[in-house]
Scaffold this motif. Structure first.
Motif, PDB file in Angstrom:
ATOM      1  N   PRO B  11      17.976  26.556 -10.490  1.00  0.00           N
ATOM      2  CA  PRO B  11      16.995  27.398 -11.172  1.00  0.00           C
ATOM      3  C   PRO B  11      17.667  28.467 -12.024  1.00  0.00           C
ATOM      4  O   PRO B  11      18.730  28.973 -11.675  1.00  0.00           O
ATOM      5  CB  PRO B  11      16.249  28.051 -10.011  1.00  0.00           C
ATOM      6  CG  PRO B  11      17.287  28.186  -8.950  1.00  0.00           C
ATOM      7  CD  PRO B  11      18.229  27.019  -9.104  1.00  0.00           C
ATOM      8  N   SER B  12      17.038  28.794 -13.120  1.00  0.00           N
ATOM      9  CA  SER B  12      17.497  29.952 -13.875  1.00  0.00           C
ATOM     10  C   SER B  12      16.328  30.906 -14.008  1.00  0.00           C
ATOM     11  O   SER B  12      15.200  30.492 -14.249  1.00  0.00           O
ATOM     12  CB  SER B  12      17.999  29.528 -15.250  1.00  0.00           C
ATOM     13  OG  SER B  12      16.959  28.912 -15.960  1.00  0.00           O
ATOM     14  N   GLY B  13      16.604  32.161 -13.819  1.00  0.00           N
ATOM     15  CA  GLY B  13      15.557  33.167 -13.931  1.00  0.00           C
ATOM     16  C   GLY B  13      15.212  33.405 -15.386  1.00  0.00           C
ATOM     17  O   GLY B  13      15.766  32.776 -16.285  1.00  0.00           O
ATOM     18  N   SER B  14      14.287  34.327 -15.618  1.00  0.00           N
ATOM     19  CA  SER B  14      13.918  34.689 -16.971  1.00  0.00           C
ATOM     20  C   SER B  14      15.127  35.260 -17.694  1.00  0.00           C
ATOM     21  O   SER B  14      15.817  36.141 -17.184  1.00  0.00           O
ATOM     22  CB  SER B  14      12.804  35.735 -16.922  1.00  0.00           C
ATOM     23  OG  SER B  14      12.889  36.590 -18.038  1.00  0.00           O
ATOM     24  N   ARG B  17      14.828  38.979 -17.971  1.00  0.00           N
ATOM     25  CA  ARG B  17      15.088  39.728 -16.734  1.00  0.00           C
ATOM     26  C   ARG B  17      16.588  39.775 -16.410  1.00  0.00           C
ATOM     27  O   ARG B  17      17.041  40.702 -15.758  1.00  0.00           O
ATOM     28  CB  ARG B  17      14.300  39.129 -15.567  1.00  0.00           C
ATOM     29  CG  ARG B  17      12.779  39.208 -15.802  1.00  0.00           C
ATOM     30  CD  ARG B  17      11.979  39.561 -14.563  1.00  0.00           C
ATOM     31  NE  ARG B  17      10.782  40.302 -14.967  1.00  0.00           N
ATOM     32  CZ  ARG B  17      10.135  41.166 -14.203  1.00  0.00           C
ATOM     33  NH1 ARG B  17      10.566  41.441 -13.003  1.00  0.00           N
ATOM     34  NH2 ARG B  17       9.074  41.793 -14.653  1.00  0.00           N
ATOM     35  N   GLN B 128       8.721  28.726 -19.056  1.00  0.00           N
ATOM     36  CA  GLN B 128       9.050  28.531 -17.642  1.00  0.00           C
ATOM     37  C   GLN B 128       7.868  27.955 -16.862  1.00  0.00           C
ATOM     38  O   GLN B 128       8.028  27.065 -16.032  1.00  0.00           O
ATOM     39  CB  GLN B 128       9.431  29.869 -17.003  1.00  0.00           C
ATOM     40  CG  GLN B 128      10.898  30.243 -17.159  1.00  0.00           C
ATOM     41  CD  GLN B 128      11.281  31.316 -16.134  1.00  0.00           C
ATOM     42  OE1 GLN B 128      10.658  32.374 -16.086  1.00  0.00           O
ATOM     43  NE2 GLN B 128      12.293  31.036 -15.331  1.00  0.00           N
TER      44      GLN B 128
END
Lengths: 409, 409
Positions: B11-14, B17, B128
């Motif tokens: 997973p990659s965050g925003s 962010r 996303q």
């Protein structure tokens, strides 16, 4: 006209929420809701927590971190320590009620067709969340001491039950059964989780609402006693039943790797839960108000529970059977020879309402079962409600439509 | 060790962010956030709304209806009427920010592999959310007047773009481009939606933040002019940018059949958004405080926007190009010959931060692009920030590492 996804092509709402329309009827006494008692809210304590929270108005009004306000997380870490659990901020995620924690976890961990074990009977919103994620629901047997872990172990051993990805349980004062899993069974369950490598999802909104008997540590707290088991427990908790649901403050404690992914899912889902109510909750907890107020709730719940059980026994005598929970909000009862869904209609005519058992079964319905919540009504209402139930029971017997028709059989 | 679902295996965050860690550095000037200006919150107005809301403390503290508090829904119906939209309570759903509205809609309408059209560049959290739902993202071209509808019509006609299930757009003061789709294009888009039977998802958090030019009605408001088009529009709105994000109050307006299913999904997802902040929002709106306060925000945003544009022009002259938005929070710029992701590192060294273009592209990256938000910093900070950008630009040129490398090439 629209092409809805599979779970929404012919959607059904929560069977409990379907009953809401009857609640508004004048004079209705409700044993149906999972609502805490409104008259036990700490209105003044929360007002002053709000005042303190708003002194730093920006914290209330601006976006907050996705994983929760740091000051709230720190208070929740302290609260968990008082419950015998050591955890760090990287394991803790603040959610919009613990309901959201479950939704996030399922999105991160459950792919369509994955096997998820649930207690039977189980909390309907969990069954709905599992359906939304296209899980394959397999039910596990319970008795008066909660999940029958020996039985489950035998079924897993024989292959009669496939290895699950998750097992969902409300181990303390369960919804709907009110039952509490014994300490021995909890330890055995942790060993099973390590052996078969599945995640125990421990949903614990009611644990603080104990009004008799001895405290049983949470499954999460007991991981200290079973090597390697901490990796296999996700714990949900909430302020909804012990402070106020209107805050919508729940939290999860999970291994950091799982929490990190839930945080990323939450970025997409709602960015953050309301910082304003998080700040109020943080101030309320920091002040020690929860510890001061909680005995007031448990004392009253004890009284309400006694009123319900005594009056049910008095009115219905041997016609009704139920185990006696040591806390929480629910009594799970059976009225032999009655279909509780039929009984409900006679009950509504007599201005009393409950949730028939069918709401809680994924399969093999016990049609004679029903859930009675004693949290919200007052003591006298509860007594009158039990008298009305008696009249509904007699009406159902007289109507003769009430022979049990188990949908599973 | 755990078997995560596909979107969470790696997973990659925003990407926005991810930049947050630099915001905490002392002296950093940020053009990066999508945060509204904290010093423009109506702190007193919201305090008194909270006092009025808490007079009925039970409404704040107890569970609320899944679709939102009736008094808030009624205020939002009135607000929409002032924006030229007639809608009934059965079409309106209160959500935890409009972000949640999108998540619910996608779960109800988008099955894995379904085609969803988005503007390019687009809001990253939308991209996303689409990935989380396993949608097939197809991008549509935009220019200084937003979505190029003629181009889209030709592509749909020729079959070069498959019929989408949804088209997502921020038509007014878009994130990130600041562009506003013209009235003519909106009408043409509605006709396309009717012809090809796809749902237009109109995300409108910024519409009230106009500081120059003439109001363009929302796509939802214009459905009155295109027969049958109302069935094909879902509209999201929010108090986050015009009152305070900490309330987490957003709402959707959709055909009743779609709304009903989103309500059922929300029962499972979080039961209800925080009733306490909903009650505050209802009191704030009922008092007329939004109309009184909004001009203060738009006047200041106009000043901030002027400061940014004038100083960028003064410092960077022809090296920077940008369209001039008529409202909102964002300037979308290009610095020819620069890779904005490289520029960012020089900017951080010079204590200024922005979001590089790559955060907003699903494919075919324009590496020279960047988003500058003028909402949060003060006027003098903005001017100083633009001067620092100039120094970062010179440093990037000197380093010689900054020739554009389009990821598409």
């Amino acid at each position: 006209m629209y092409e809805f996804t599979a779970p929404f092509q012919d959607p059904s709402g929560s069977p409990i929420r379907e009953l809401f329309k009857y609640l508004a009827e004048p004079g209705m006494i409700s044993f149906a809701g999972g609502y805490p008692a409104s008259d036990l809210f700490d209105v003044d304590g929360l007002r002053s927590a709000q005042k303190r929270a708003y002194r730093d108005s920006n914290r209330c009004l601006q976006y907050g971190p996705t994983d929760g306000l740091p000051e709230l997380k720190s208070e929740l870490v302290n609260l968990m320590a008082r419950r015998g659990v050591t955890c760090g901020p990287g394991e803790l995620l603040v959610t919009t009620g613990s309901q959201q924690g479950l939704d996030l976890l399922l999105r991160v961990l459950v792919a369509p067709g994955d096997v998820v074990l649930t207690e039977q009977p189980a909390y309907p919103a969990t069954l709905q969340a599992l359906k939304l994620q296209h899980a394959r629901i397999v039910t596990a047997q319970v008795d008066g001491h909660g999940l029958d872990v020996d039985n489950l172990a035998a079924l897993l051993e024989s292959g009669a039950v496939p290895r699950p990805k998750l097992l969902y349980t409300v181990p303390t004062f369960a919804n709907p059964t009110g039952a509490t899993i014994t300490r021995e069974r909890r330890i055995a369950l942790l060993k099973l989780a390590v052996k078969y490598r599945f995640v125990i999802v421990e949903d614990d909104p009611y644990g603080d609402l104990r009004f008799s008997g001895d405290t049983v540590p949470s499954i999460l707290a007991l991981t200290a006693e079973v090597e390697g088991s901490r990796d296999w427990v996700v714990h949900f908790a909430s302020l909804s039943k012990i402070v106020a649901p209107g805050l919508r403050v729940g939290w999860s404690i999970a291994p950091a790797e799982i929490t990190r992914r839930c945080v990323i899912a939450k970025q997409t889902v709602d960015l953050c839960s309301a910082p304003w109510t998080q700040a109020i909750a943080a101030e309320y907890l920091a002040d020690g108000a929860l510890e001061r107020h909680l005995p007031r709730i448990t004392t009253m719940y004890r009284r309400k529970y006694d009123a319900l059980c005594n009056e049910l026994r008095w009115q219905l005598d041997d016609a009704i059977q139920f185990h006696q929970p040591e806390g929480g909000m629910f009594v799970w009862a059976r009225i032999e020879g009655i279909d509780s869904s039929e009984l409900l209609w006679h009950a509504i005519e007599n201005k009393v309402i409950f949730v028939p058992g069918k709401a809680f079964f994924a399969d093999k319905l016990d049609a004679a079962s029903l859930r009675l919540s004693f949290a919200a009504p007052g003591v006298e209402e509860i007594q009158e409600g039990a008298r009305r139930l008696k009249r509904a029971y007699e009406a159902a017997l007289a109507a003769g439509t009430s022979s049990v028709q188990s949908s599973g059989s």
